[in-house]
Motif scaffolding. Structure first.
Motif, PDB file in Angstrom:
ATOM      1  N   ARG A 119     -16.147   6.418 -20.098  1.00 23.71           N
ATOM      2  CA  ARG A 119     -16.535   5.405 -18.375  1.00 23.71           C
ATOM      3  C   ARG A 119     -17.620   6.135 -17.549  1.00 23.71           C
ATOM      4  O   ARG A 119     -17.490   6.074 -16.324  1.00 23.71           O
ATOM      5  CB  ARG A 119     -14.530   5.765 -18.103  1.00 23.71           C
ATOM      6  N   GLU A 120     -18.560   7.213 -18.292  1.00 27.28           N
ATOM      7  CA  GLU A 120     -19.709   7.451 -17.870  1.00 27.28           C
ATOM      8  C   GLU A 120     -20.673   7.180 -18.054  1.00 27.28           C
ATOM      9  O   GLU A 120     -20.895   7.073 -19.358  1.00 27.28           O
ATOM     10  CB  GLU A 120     -19.054   9.172 -17.641  1.00 27.28           C
ATOM     11  N   VAL A 121     -21.806   7.168 -17.293  1.00 22.17           N
ATOM     12  CA  VAL A 121     -22.992   6.922 -17.675  1.00 22.17           C
ATOM     13  C   VAL A 121     -24.078   8.158 -17.369  1.00 22.17           C
ATOM     14  O   VAL A 121     -24.360   7.536 -16.134  1.00 22.17           O
ATOM     15  CB  VAL A 121     -23.522   5.248 -17.673  1.00 22.17           C
ATOM     16  N   TRP A 122     -25.137   7.889 -17.703  1.00 16.71           N
ATOM     17  CA  TRP A 122     -25.919   9.246 -17.209  1.00 16.71           C
ATOM     18  C   TRP A 122     -27.344   8.755 -17.655  1.00 16.71           C
ATOM     19  O   TRP A 122     -27.875   7.700 -18.759  1.00 16.71           O
ATOM     20  CB  TRP A 122     -25.376  10.082 -17.829  1.00 16.71           C
ATOM     21  N   LEU A 123     -27.932   7.770 -15.946  1.00 14.65           N
ATOM     22  CA  LEU A 123     -29.286   7.529 -15.984  1.00 14.65           C
ATOM     23  C   LEU A 123     -30.048   7.978 -15.801  1.00 14.65           C
ATOM     24  O   LEU A 123     -30.504   8.756 -14.835  1.00 14.65           O
ATOM     25  CB  LEU A 123     -29.040   6.017 -15.441  1.00 14.65           C
ATOM     26  N   VAL A 124     -31.632   8.354 -16.704  1.00 16.94           N
ATOM     27  CA  VAL A 124     -32.748   9.039 -16.380  1.00 16.94           C
ATOM     28  C   VAL A 124     -33.871   8.381 -16.026  1.00 16.94           C
ATOM     29  O   VAL A 124     -34.192   7.741 -17.053  1.00 16.94           O
ATOM     30  CB  VAL A 124     -32.990  10.449 -17.434  1.00 16.94           C
ATOM     31  N   LEU A 125     -34.418   8.828 -14.428  1.00 15.40           N
ATOM     32  CA  LEU A 125     -35.635   7.804 -14.135  1.00 15.40           C
ATOM     33  C   LEU A 125     -36.831   8.588 -14.458  1.00 15.40           C
ATOM     34  O   LEU A 125     -36.533   9.662 -13.753  1.00 15.40           O
ATOM     35  CB  LEU A 125     -35.442   7.185 -13.526  1.00 15.40           C
ATOM     36  N   GLY A 126     -37.962   8.472 -14.707  1.00 17.34           N
ATOM     37  CA  GLY A 126     -39.328   8.836 -14.734  1.00 17.34           C
ATOM     38  C   GLY A 126     -39.953   8.323 -14.684  1.00 17.34           C
ATOM     39  O   GLY A 126     -40.482   7.222 -15.290  1.00 17.34           O
ATOM     40  N   SER A 127     -41.516   9.691 -14.330  1.00 20.25           N
ATOM     41  CA  SER A 127     -42.562   8.895 -14.143  1.00 20.25           C
ATOM     42  C   SER A 127     -43.413  10.028 -14.932  1.00 20.25           C
ATOM     43  O   SER A 127     -43.479  11.264 -15.071  1.00 20.25           O
ATOM     44  CB  SER A 127     -43.080   8.806 -12.585  1.00 20.25           C
TER      45      SER A 127
END
Length: 280
Positions: A119-127
């Motif tokens: 039931r969990e989601v981890w999102l990592v955004l990067g430049s």
């Protein structure tokens, strides 16, 4: 040693453990970026899915800090941001709009990685970090020399050993070429050692190009993005610091080379030498 740009963590709720959760999360993020979070900010280009950020998201979920997860995932970042989402799938879009729009809509962020566990989601955004162009090599070499000579002029404590001020070094084009050869070889073949793949030491590589030397030292680093970062890291390490502060050295060559897809940071090599006499 590796250094990352600014990182940011945001914890929000609103996602379930459906089999399509990763795709749903990515779709929701893309919809919000392209629509400017419902028109409250300017539209942003779609993010690029990135496998190394997928790995980073997984490492973050398992307890690593976002900075260490991004580094160990193999993504060399100028900047990163993280979103941890949990809860009902039907609330995902609204939850991200209310709690994560500033991050999702950040036009400076270009890539995304996602990891789902029930039931969990981890999102990592990067430049991504922009590798310096080859045209910048002379400027970066000169800047490194300035920083190294400033440290030698001050004197330094290298661990338990104190060094008095030392004479300034001068740049050597020959040493720089040898340093570049080793940096490029490490980058191309993904290793990190003073001894090259043929078993040659730094002194042997220097002698092979006809440089007469009485003493050779070498510092290497992987990950620093600027001369300031690499010199700071070397000065913070007793053995590297001793090389920089050794008054017997008179010349220096410095070079860097970008790594491959699996290790995209910069490999740095600093060669230090005391030229030998012609009759030696």
């Amino acid at each position: 040693m590796n250094v990352f740009g600014a990182s940011m963590l945001i914890l929000v709720c609103g996602l379930s453990a459906s089999p399509g959760a990763r795709a749903d999360a990515l779709s929701a993020v893309q919809v919000l970026r392209e629509g400017g979070c419902g028109g409250i900010q300017s539209a942003a280009p779609a993010l690029r899915p990135d496998a190394s950020l997928d790995h980073a998201a997984q490492l973050w979920a398992k307890g690593a800090t976002l900075e260490h997860a991004t580094r160990d995932g193999g993504y060399v970042a100028e900047r990163t941001a993280g979103l941890h989402v949990s809860g009902a799938d039907t609330a995902l879009l609204d939850t991200l709009r209310r709690s994560g729009c500033r991050t999702i809509g950040d036009r400076a962020l270009e890539d995304i990685g996602i990891y789902r566990n029930r039931r969990e989601v981890w999102l990592v955004l990067g430049s991504p970090y922009a590798i310096p162009a080859r045209s910048q090599v002379p400027r970066l070499a000169w800047r490194t020399l300035v920083l190294v000579n400033a440290a030698r002029a001050r004197g330094a404590d290298c661990g338990n050993r104190a060094f008095a001020p030392a004479p300034p070094l001068r740049l050597s084009a020959t040493l720089a070429e040898v340093a570049l050869g080793h940096a490029a070889d490490m980058a191309a073949h993904d290793y990190f050692e003073h001894q090259d793949r043929a078993g040659h030491s730094p002194a042997e590589r220097v002698r092979a190009v006809g440089y007469r030397e009485s003493l050779v030292g070498e510092n290497i680093a992987y990950g620093p993005e600027t001369p300031e970062e690499v010199v700071r890291g070397w000065l913070d390490s007793p053995g590297h610091c001793e090389n920089i502060m050794d008054p017997r050295f008179a010349e220096m060559g410095i070079a860097y080379s970008p790594g491959s897809a699996t290790r995209r940071g910069l490999f740095w090599v600093q060669l230090l030498a005391a030229p030998g006499r012609l009759d030696e």
